[in-house]
Design a protein around this motif. Structure first.
Motif, mmCIF file in Angstrom:
data_model
loop_
_atom_site.group_PDB
_atom_site.id
_atom_site.type_symbol
_atom_site.label_atom_id
_atom_site.label_comp_id
_atom_site.label_asym_id
_atom_site.label_seq_id
_atom_site.Cartn_x
_atom_site.Cartn_y
_atom_site.Cartn_z
ATOM 1 N N LEU A 6 14.605 15.522 -8.234
ATOM 2 C CA LEU A 6 14.204 15.140 -7.453
ATOM 3 C C LEU A 6 13.512 15.716 -6.381
ATOM 4 O O LEU A 6 12.905 15.928 -5.152
ATOM 5 C CB LEU A 6 15.757 14.493 -6.628
ATOM 6 N N LYS A 7 13.974 17.106 -6.899
ATOM 7 C CA LYS A 7 13.597 18.480 -5.503
ATOM 8 C C LYS A 7 11.539 18.062 -6.126
ATOM 9 O O LYS A 7 11.122 18.669 -4.901
ATOM 10 C CB LYS A 7 13.779 19.754 -6.124
ATOM 11 N N LEU A 8 11.004 18.100 -7.448
ATOM 12 C CA LEU A 8 9.913 17.844 -7.201
ATOM 13 C C LEU A 8 9.150 16.517 -6.945
ATOM 14 O O LEU A 8 8.189 16.509 -6.347
ATOM 15 C CB LEU A 8 9.779 17.454 -9.379
ATOM 16 N N GLY A 9 10.015 15.795 -6.861
ATOM 17 C CA GLY A 9 9.726 14.913 -6.335
ATOM 18 C C GLY A 9 9.749 14.913 -4.928
ATOM 19 O O GLY A 9 8.606 14.225 -4.155
ATOM 20 N N LEU B 183 2.440 6.816 2.772
ATOM 21 C CA LEU B 183 3.936 6.703 1.239
ATOM 22 C C LEU B 183 4.283 5.298 1.645
ATOM 23 O O LEU B 183 4.029 5.232 2.613
ATOM 24 C CB LEU B 183 4.974 7.389 1.801
ATOM 25 N N HIS B 184 4.195 4.983 0.434
ATOM 26 C CA HIS B 184 4.702 3.445 0.122
ATOM 27 C C HIS B 184 6.366 3.726 0.659
ATOM 28 O O HIS B 184 6.833 2.641 1.760
ATOM 29 C CB HIS B 184 4.496 2.618 -0.806
ATOM 30 N N LYS B 185 6.875 4.609 0.521
ATOM 31 C CA LYS B 185 8.723 5.009 0.913
ATOM 32 C C LYS B 185 8.707 6.206 0.873
ATOM 33 O O LYS B 185 8.015 7.033 -0.098
ATOM 34 C CB LYS B 185 9.940 4.416 -0.658
ATOM 35 N N PRO B 186 8.869 6.740 2.400
ATOM 36 C CA PRO B 186 9.205 8.216 2.281
ATOM 37 C C PRO B 186 10.543 9.013 1.616
ATOM 38 O O PRO B 186 10.695 10.419 1.625
ATOM 39 C CB PRO B 186 9.927 7.870 3.984
ATOM 40 N N GLN B 187 11.302 7.652 0.869
ATOM 41 C CA GLN B 187 12.552 8.344 0.016
ATOM 42 C C GLN B 187 12.221 8.673 -1.795
ATOM 43 O O GLN B 187 10.866 8.364 -1.754
ATOM 44 C CB GLN B 187 13.404 9.362 -0.064
ATOM 45 N N VAL B 188 11.886 9.616 -2.343
ATOM 46 C CA VAL B 188 12.187 9.686 -3.969
ATOM 47 C C VAL B 188 12.341 8.254 -4.597
ATOM 48 O O VAL B 188 14.246 8.633 -3.897
ATOM 49 C CB VAL B 188 12.350 11.047 -4.611
ATOM 50 N N GLU B 189 12.274 7.315 -4.825
ATOM 51 C CA GLU B 189 12.840 6.369 -6.122
ATOM 52 C C GLU B 189 13.551 6.601 -7.224
ATOM 53 O O GLU B 189 13.339 7.703 -7.201
ATOM 54 C CB GLU B 189 12.180 5.047 -5.788
ATOM 55 N N GLN B 190 14.536 6.171 -7.356
ATOM 56 C CA GLN B 190 15.063 6.198 -8.894
ATOM 57 C C GLN B 190 15.060 4.519 -9.687
ATOM 58 O O GLN B 190 15.802 3.654 -9.319
ATOM 59 C CB GLN B 190 16.530 6.562 -9.253
ATOM 60 N N ALA B 191 14.920 5.156 -10.741
ATOM 61 C CA ALA B 191 15.135 3.874 -11.797
ATOM 62 C C ALA B 191 14.927 4.265 -13.050
ATOM 63 O O ALA B 191 14.947 5.579 -13.079
ATOM 64 C CB ALA B 191 13.976 2.816 -11.915
ATOM 65 N N GLY B 192 15.661 3.359 -13.819
ATOM 66 C CA GLY B 192 15.453 3.622 -15.484
ATOM 67 C C GLY B 192 14.695 3.533 -16.034
ATOM 68 O O GLY B 192 14.253 2.659 -17.056
ATOM 69 N N PHE B 193 13.760 4.304 -15.649
ATOM 70 C CA PHE B 193 12.046 4.159 -16.495
ATOM 71 C C PHE B 193 11.831 5.031 -17.906
ATOM 72 O O PHE B 193 12.580 6.516 -17.716
ATOM 73 C CB PHE B 193 10.934 5.356 -15.618
ATOM 74 N N ALA B 194 11.839 4.619 -18.837
ATOM 75 C CA ALA B 194 11.959 4.875 -20.119
ATOM 76 C C ALA B 194 10.625 5.967 -20.625
ATOM 77 O O ALA B 194 11.279 7.152 -21.623
ATOM 78 C CB ALA B 194 11.597 4.474 -21.254
ATOM 79 N N VAL B 195 9.886 6.370 -19.732
ATOM 80 C CA VAL B 195 9.354 7.764 -20.247
ATOM 81 C C VAL B 195 9.503 9.116 -18.933
ATOM 82 O O VAL B 195 9.012 10.243 -19.237
ATOM 83 C CB VAL B 195 7.946 7.650 -19.345
ATOM 84 N N LEU B 196 10.677 8.430 -18.555
ATOM 85 C CA LEU B 196 11.672 9.699 -17.880
ATOM 86 C C LEU B 196 12.563 10.551 -18.810
ATOM 87 O O LEU B 196 13.132 11.196 -18.379
ATOM 88 C CB LEU B 196 11.637 9.615 -16.309
ATOM 89 N N LYS B 197 12.810 9.876 -19.409
ATOM 90 C CA LYS B 197 14.361 9.993 -20.246
ATOM 91 C C LYS B 197 14.305 11.323 -21.060
ATOM 92 O O LYS B 197 15.138 11.326 -21.854
ATOM 93 C CB LYS B 197 15.314 9.102 -21.007
ATOM 94 N N ALA B 198 13.251 12.314 -21.025
ATOM 95 C CA ALA B 198 13.708 13.937 -21.900
ATOM 96 C C ALA B 198 15.180 13.945 -21.216
ATOM 97 O O ALA B 198 14.792 14.538 -19.843
ATOM 98 C CB ALA B 198 12.181 14.272 -21.418
ATOM 99 N N ARG C 148 1.306 -1.049 0.032
ATOM 100 C CA ARG C 148 -0.022 -0.088 0.285
ATOM 101 C C ARG C 148 0.994 1.127 -0.288
ATOM 102 O O ARG C 148 1.980 1.345 0.209
ATOM 103 C CB ARG C 148 -0.826 0.126 1.052
ATOM 104 N N GLY C 149 0.411 2.464 -0.530
ATOM 105 C CA GLY C 149 0.618 3.814 0.057
ATOM 106 C C GLY C 149 1.010 4.046 -1.351
ATOM 107 O O GLY C 149 1.443 3.340 -2.656
ATOM 108 N N SER C 150 1.702 5.529 -1.513
ATOM 109 C CA SER C 150 1.589 5.970 -2.490
ATOM 110 C C SER C 150 3.649 5.990 -2.878
ATOM 111 O O SER C 150 4.163 6.340 -1.510
ATOM 112 C CB SER C 150 1.240 7.980 -2.909
ATOM 113 N N SER C 151 3.890 6.204 -3.972
ATOM 114 C CA SER C 151 5.877 6.513 -4.897
ATOM 115 C C SER C 151 5.731 7.466 -5.202
ATOM 116 O O SER C 151 5.011 7.830 -6.046
ATOM 117 C CB SER C 151 5.977 4.965 -4.756
ATOM 118 N N VAL C 152 7.006 8.290 -5.547
ATOM 119 C CA VAL C 152 7.621 8.810 -6.781
ATOM 120 C C VAL C 152 8.981 8.616 -7.376
ATOM 121 O O VAL C 152 9.500 8.122 -6.439
ATOM 122 C CB VAL C 152 7.395 10.800 -5.986
ATOM 123 N N PHE C 153 8.916 8.773 -8.276
ATOM 124 C CA PHE C 153 10.092 8.227 -9.218
ATOM 125 C C PHE C 153 10.439 8.843 -9.945
ATOM 126 O O PHE C 153 10.296 9.351 -10.517
ATOM 127 C CB PHE C 153 9.832 6.714 -9.728
#
Length: 234
Positions: A148-151, A164-179, A89-94
């Motif tokens: 990361l600031k926005l997240g 929140l699922h995780k209290p910090q901004v997570e990071q990974a190689g999402f194709a849709v974030l590669k602008a 459960r919970g929200s996350s931001v990546f």
């Protein structure tokens, strides 16, 4: 004028995650995205573009291209994930990562989201390889830092309306974030695989509360990181 690209995940033949109650991720996130668009457009000098405004499939690369075409200052991809355990459960931001995922779960999720194109009949590993490599190579430290600031702002506002699922901004190689030139985040609004969270996700109240939280976080982000200031510093 500030331009924000909002990206409702999945769509068309790609339903995304499906809740036990039969809710489709693609429908839930489109509804949240539309609410967020309406709220943001009430702010002076803000315009909003949706990467899709209906139930149709949009390849991941095209979502990025649409944001770049309108010279977006921000890119927000909205999702509602599922997990094998219904108790998750919970929200996350990546945000994007150039150095590998920040956790095994983040890597798993990125691989899962990046496979969305395969459902629509597009193999992102072979289609337009040059563009994919250019986008990857040009992903700058500045873009990731702004993301990361926005997240961080988003997590601060989301925790007021839900867990929140995780209290910090997570990071990974999402194709849709590669602008390479647009701060970009992916928001997992809640776990649609959790029956309690599925019920919240389809409720107007939660969709309104969540879109309010995202709007406030975007406002706070721009008040501290005006687009012109970011351009001068980069």
């Amino acid at each position: 004028m500030v331009t924000i690209a909002i990206d409702p995940g999945h769509g068309g033949e790609d339903p995304g995650a499906v809740g036990k109650g039969g809710s489709y991720e693609k429908n839930v996130v489109l509804s949240i995205a539309r609410r967020l668009k309406t709220k943001l457009e009430q702010i002076p000098n803000v315009r909003v573009m949706l990467t899709r405004d209906g139930d149709y499939f949009v390849p991941l690369q095209v979502r990025v291209q649409k944001a770049r075409k309108v010279q977006a200052d921000l890119f927000v991809s909205i999702h509602a994930d599922a997990f094998v355990e219904p108790t998750a459960r919970g929200s996350s931001v990546f945000a994007l990562s150039e150095k590998g995922a920040s956790s095994t779960a983040a890597r798993w999720l990125a691989n899962k989201e990046n496979a969305a194109d395969l459902i629509g009949g597009i193999n992102i590993k072979t289609k337009n390889q040059h563009l994919a490599s250019v986008l990857l190579d040009l992903s700058t430290t500045a873009q990731i830092n702004d993301s990361l600031k926005l997240g961080h702002e988003m997590l601060g506002q989301i925790r007021r309306v839900g867990k929140l699922h995780k209290p910090q901004v997570e990071q990974a190689g999402f194709a849709v974030l590669k602008a390479p030139d647009i701060p970009s985040v992916l928001v997992e609004t809640a776990f649609i695989s959790n029956p309690d969270e599925e019920a919240r996700l389809v409720s107007e109240q939660y969709q309104n509360d969540l879109s309010d939280a995202l709007m406030r976080s975007i406002e706070r982000y721009f008040s501290r990181n005006p687009p012109l200031a970011r351009t001068r510093n980069s």
